[in-house]
Design a protein around this motif. Sequence first.
Motif, PDB file in Angstrom:
ATOM      1  N   THR A 155      35.399  46.393  36.231  1.00 51.30           N
ATOM      2  CA  THR A 155      35.899  45.189  36.507  1.00 51.30           C
ATOM      3  C   THR A 155      37.140  44.541  35.457  1.00 51.30           C
ATOM      4  O   THR A 155      38.085  43.909  35.882  1.00 51.30           O
ATOM      5  CB  THR A 155      34.477  44.161  36.083  1.00 51.30           C
ATOM      6  OG1 THR A 155      33.627  44.265  37.224  1.00 51.30           O
ATOM      7  CG2 THR A 155      35.034  42.799  36.303  1.00 51.30           C
ATOM      8  N   ARG A 170      35.283  39.520  39.868  1.00 52.12           N
ATOM      9  CA  ARG A 170      33.651  39.623  40.428  1.00 52.12           C
ATOM     10  C   ARG A 170      33.718  38.884  41.742  1.00 52.12           C
ATOM     11  O   ARG A 170      32.948  38.927  42.806  1.00 52.12           O
ATOM     12  CB  ARG A 170      32.629  39.181  39.408  1.00 52.12           C
ATOM     13  CG  ARG A 170      32.455  40.134  38.338  1.00 52.12           C
ATOM     14  CD  ARG A 170      31.309  39.837  37.384  1.00 52.12           C
ATOM     15  NE  ARG A 170      31.800  38.785  36.251  1.00 52.12           N
ATOM     16  CZ  ARG A 170      32.554  38.976  35.140  1.00 52.12           C
ATOM     17  NH1 ARG A 170      32.657  40.049  34.874  1.00 52.12           N
ATOM     18  NH2 ARG A 170      32.768  37.938  34.414  1.00 52.12           N
ATOM     19  N   SER A 174      32.548  40.227  45.170  1.00 55.25           N
ATOM     20  CA  SER A 174      31.245  39.501  45.922  1.00 55.25           C
ATOM     21  C   SER A 174      31.632  39.328  47.334  1.00 55.25           C
ATOM     22  O   SER A 174      30.727  39.458  48.210  1.00 55.25           O
ATOM     23  CB  SER A 174      30.641  38.490  45.225  1.00 55.25           C
ATOM     24  OG  SER A 174      29.823  37.622  45.896  1.00 55.25           O
TER      25      SER A 174
END
Length: 198
Positions: A155, A170, A174
Amino acid sequence: MIRIIIAEDQRMLRGALGALLDFEEDIEVIGQAENGQEALRLIRALQPDVCLLDIEMPVMSGLEVAEQLQGAACKVMILTTFARPGYFERAMKAGVHGYLLKDSPSDELAESIRSVMKGKREISPDLMFGMWQEGNPLTDRERDVLLLAKEGKTTNEIAKTLYLSPGTVRNYMSEVLNKLRVRNRIEAIAAAEEKGWI
């Protein structure tokens, strides 16, 4: 005479296609390539009227070759066994003139080539039906994030590469998981590859 180059990594299929098209009185196969890079070199050197490209080839895919040839005089036709929406979408953006299935009869292929030479676009009806049913739900940024994840980047590494915060990365991931209805990155990468979206 319509001058053609065939790019196909399976030698037997490449040879068979070449032989069948050479039987046509108005078509001449002037070159054959086993990968995309070789195809691009031949196309630039021999200046064919039409190039028939397989999608999945070593070194450089047929779609990458088509993207390199955008605006060129050579008319690009994709021959595929893969009815993947992402491939079709990419091919259309690259301005290909034909998108056909490999298992079509050879006389249909020859007719499609003639039709493309007259300025028409030839797309297999079997492919079109499936393509419009399922569009790519991923945004360009979500694709970027997923492609970097596919390369094994963390990430934080993705964030640095794309000049984003780790939290934003993130959030994108998602969204990708939600859109593809999967549980993790690995499943997301597999699902997007299966559809040809990355």
